[in-house]
Write an enzyme that holds these catalytic residues in place. Structure first.
Site, mmCIF file in Angstrom:
data_model
loop_
_atom_site.group_PDB
_atom_site.id
_atom_site.type_symbol
_atom_site.label_atom_id
_atom_site.label_comp_id
_atom_site.label_asym_id
_atom_site.label_seq_id
_atom_site.Cartn_x
_atom_site.Cartn_y
_atom_site.Cartn_z
ATOM 1 N N TYR A 55 0.839 -1.159 0.009
ATOM 2 C CA TYR A 55 -0.129 0.112 -0.033
ATOM 3 C C TYR A 55 0.890 1.287 -0.105
ATOM 4 O O TYR A 55 1.571 1.404 1.100
ATOM 5 C CB TYR A 55 -0.953 -0.112 1.326
ATOM 6 C CG TYR A 55 -1.797 -0.981 1.145
ATOM 7 C CD1 TYR A 55 -2.139 -1.833 -0.123
ATOM 8 C CD2 TYR A 55 -2.725 -1.409 2.356
ATOM 9 C CE1 TYR A 55 -2.895 -2.887 0.240
ATOM 10 C CE2 TYR A 55 -3.553 -2.457 2.531
ATOM 11 C CZ TYR A 55 -3.728 -3.165 1.250
ATOM 12 O OH TYR A 55 -4.728 -4.377 1.229
ATOM 13 N N HIS A 113 0.230 -11.804 1.157
ATOM 14 C CA HIS A 113 -0.897 -10.946 0.452
ATOM 15 C C HIS A 113 -1.692 -11.784 -0.646
ATOM 16 O O HIS A 113 -2.748 -11.773 -0.796
ATOM 17 C CB HIS A 113 -0.249 -9.634 -0.020
ATOM 18 C CG HIS A 113 -1.148 -8.674 -0.314
ATOM 19 N ND1 HIS A 113 -0.934 -7.240 -0.049
ATOM 20 C CD2 HIS A 113 -2.542 -8.665 -0.455
ATOM 21 C CE1 HIS A 113 -2.004 -6.680 -0.544
ATOM 22 N NE2 HIS A 113 -2.700 -7.259 -0.566
HETATM 23 P P1 NAP Z 1 -14.063 -0.750 1.325
HETATM 24 O O1 NAP Z 1 -13.938 -0.730 2.897
HETATM 25 O O2 NAP Z 1 -15.407 -1.760 0.987
HETATM 26 O O3 NAP Z 1 -14.728 0.548 0.949
HETATM 27 C C1 NAP Z 1 -13.980 1.676 0.945
HETATM 28 C C2 NAP Z 1 -14.744 2.838 0.562
HETATM 29 O O4 NAP Z 1 -15.944 3.213 1.273
HETATM 30 C C3 NAP Z 1 -14.063 4.299 0.617
HETATM 31 O O5 NAP Z 1 -14.142 5.088 -0.768
HETATM 32 C C4 NAP Z 1 -14.799 4.889 2.041
HETATM 33 O O6 NAP Z 1 -14.696 6.473 1.691
HETATM 34 C C5 NAP Z 1 -16.210 4.350 1.638
HETATM 35 N N1 NAP Z 1 -16.703 4.365 2.937
HETATM 36 C C6 NAP Z 1 -16.300 3.804 4.185
HETATM 37 N N2 NAP Z 1 -17.260 3.884 5.156
HETATM 38 C C7 NAP Z 1 -18.448 4.252 4.616
HETATM 39 C C8 NAP Z 1 -19.755 4.454 4.652
HETATM 40 N N3 NAP Z 1 -19.979 4.088 6.188
HETATM 41 N N4 NAP Z 1 -20.588 4.850 3.858
HETATM 42 C C9 NAP Z 1 -20.338 5.279 2.841
HETATM 43 N N5 NAP Z 1 -19.070 4.961 2.384
HETATM 44 C C10 NAP Z 1 -18.300 4.307 3.243
HETATM 45 O O7 NAP Z 1 -13.078 -1.115 0.317
HETATM 46 P P2 NAP Z 1 -11.446 -1.560 0.259
HETATM 47 O O8 NAP Z 1 -10.689 -0.367 0.871
HETATM 48 O O9 NAP Z 1 -11.361 -2.080 -0.858
HETATM 49 O O10 NAP Z 1 -11.511 -2.684 1.376
HETATM 50 C C11 NAP Z 1 -11.125 -2.440 2.967
HETATM 51 C C12 NAP Z 1 -9.743 -3.038 3.155
HETATM 52 O O11 NAP Z 1 -9.594 -4.135 2.813
HETATM 53 C C13 NAP Z 1 -8.571 -2.300 2.416
HETATM 54 O O12 NAP Z 1 -8.308 -0.865 2.899
HETATM 55 C C14 NAP Z 1 -7.558 -2.999 2.586
HETATM 56 O O13 NAP Z 1 -6.864 -2.916 3.888
HETATM 57 C C15 NAP Z 1 -8.153 -4.477 2.544
HETATM 58 N N6 NAP Z 1 -8.086 -4.800 1.141
HETATM 59 C C16 NAP Z 1 -7.091 -6.084 1.317
HETATM 60 C C17 NAP Z 1 -7.179 -6.726 -0.063
HETATM 61 C C18 NAP Z 1 -6.151 -7.894 -0.354
HETATM 62 O O14 NAP Z 1 -5.841 -8.308 -1.355
HETATM 63 N N7 NAP Z 1 -5.923 -8.370 0.664
HETATM 64 C C19 NAP Z 1 -7.647 -6.063 -1.401
HETATM 65 C C20 NAP Z 1 -8.409 -4.969 -1.153
HETATM 66 C C21 NAP Z 1 -8.648 -4.487 0.191
HETATM 67 P P3 NAP Z 1 -13.760 7.331 2.725
HETATM 68 O O15 NAP Z 1 -12.407 6.530 2.541
HETATM 69 O O16 NAP Z 1 -13.556 8.500 1.866
HETATM 70 O O17 NAP Z 1 -14.134 7.202 4.027
#
Ligand code: NAP
Length: 273
Positions: A55, A113
């Site tokens: 990241y 990962h």
């Molecule tokens: P997510 O958590 O599903 O969605 C994040 C998005 O939703 C951001 O744009 C955020 O906005 C918004 N958001 C957050 N809370 C909200 C709410 N209550 N209402 C409306 N919108 C909201 O997506 P993600 O970041 O892909 O997944 C979460 C975490 O999983 C990542 O950050 C990472 O740590 C991990 N991940 C791991 C992998 C892997 O390969 N292991 C892949 C993808 C993700 P703001 O940020 O503007 O608040």
């Protein structure tokens, strides 16, 4: 405002626990806001932070270091080693770099990962066990592993248990429910649900409509219903990413109340259109 205490889930068979609503950090770009959001989350009991060397090319781990300064002992830090660094020596070096960037002496959960078919998983798991024996890692996990790959990783460990598999899982993305979730539940391996808010925090289509109308009955938002539903699944924890503090607080308020069995079933049976 948050008006209840964080819920925790058992971490594998370890006797340790994980916050049910942790904090993701992928694409945490706006430095100041993101660090403030992580700090606020820790204050509110969202004590599991998920990050990765990938990241921001290491920069996000440095942001996490800033967020946990002075409160490290309250926080459970999960980071991940990139698939190109899975050979024995490369993995050990990657762990040292992550420890340095995070400014900690032990990574709580070190995860592979993504699988890499070019590098035998036994080499990576041997390095993982070495790190645990050295006290540099507490628990070993994987991410994006199928049930077969998870089993291979488990078999490759001789002294320590595999505790978690981090995979995409949301009300819109349910491919893992067929094999992987039942396999992990049987093996006491936690599912860490990534992108639990469908990556953007927006739920479209029929699912979106159902979440919105159900939310009205509970006085909750679609995001809160979606997270609460995921947390009805045994062994599942979530790591929504929120750079905005209002989003963070909303996500933390996704627990402390329960969907009725009837509504849980409606959501279970929603088609993914
Ligand atoms: P997510 O958590 O599903 O969605 C994040 C998005 O939703 C951001 O744009 C955020 O906005 C918004 N958001 C957050 N809370 C909200 C709410 N209550 N209402 C409306 N919108 C909201 O997506 P993600 O970041 O892909 O997944 C979460 C975490 O999983 C990542 O950050 C990472 O740590 C991990 N991940 C791991 C992998 C892997 O390969 N292991 C892949 C993808 C993700 P703001 O940020 O503007 O608040």
């Amino acid at each position: 405002m948050v008006d209840w205490l964080m819920e925790f889930r058992a971490l594998g068979k370890t006797g340790d626990v994980l916050a049910a609503v942790g904090m993701g950090t992928w694409k945490m770009e706006n430095h100041i806001d993101s660090i403030e959001s992580l700090k606020r989350g820790i204050e509110l009991g969202s004590t599991f932070i998920d990050t990765a060397e990938m990241y921001g090319n290491g920069h996000v781990e440095e942001m996490v270091a800033e967020a946990i300064r002075g409160v490290r002992e309250k926080v459970f830090i999960g980071t991940k080693v990139s698939p190109e660094n899975l050979s024995y020596d490369d993995l050990l070096r990657a762990a040292e770099r992550s420890l340095r960037r995070l400014n900690i002496s032990t990574i709580d959960l070190y995860q592979v990962h993504w699988p890499n078919s070019e590098i035998p998983i036994r080499d990576s798991m041997r390095a993982m066990e070495h790190l645990v024996n050295q006290g540099k890692v507490r628990f070993i996990g994987v991410s994006n592993f199928s049930s077969r790959q998870t089993n291979e990783a488990q078999e490759a460990l001789s002294r320590h248990e595999l505790v978690s598999n981090q995979v995409e899982y949301s009300i819109l993305e349910r491919g893992v429910e067929k094999d992987l979730v039942p396999y992990c539940q049987k093996e006491h391996i936690n599912i860490i649900a990534y992108s639990p808010l469908a990556r953007e925090g927006i739920f479209r289509g029929k699912v979106g409509e159902e979440l919105e109308s159900m939310g009205k009955n509970y006085g909750k938002t679609s995001a809160q219903i979606a997270l609460n539903w995921l947390l009805t699944k045994p062994g599942v924890v979530t790591i929504p990413k929120a750079s905005k503090i209002s989003h963070l607080e909303e996500n933390i308020n996704s627990i402390g109340w329960k969907l009725s069995p009837k509504d849980e079933k409606i959501l279970d049976e929603l088609s993914m259109i």
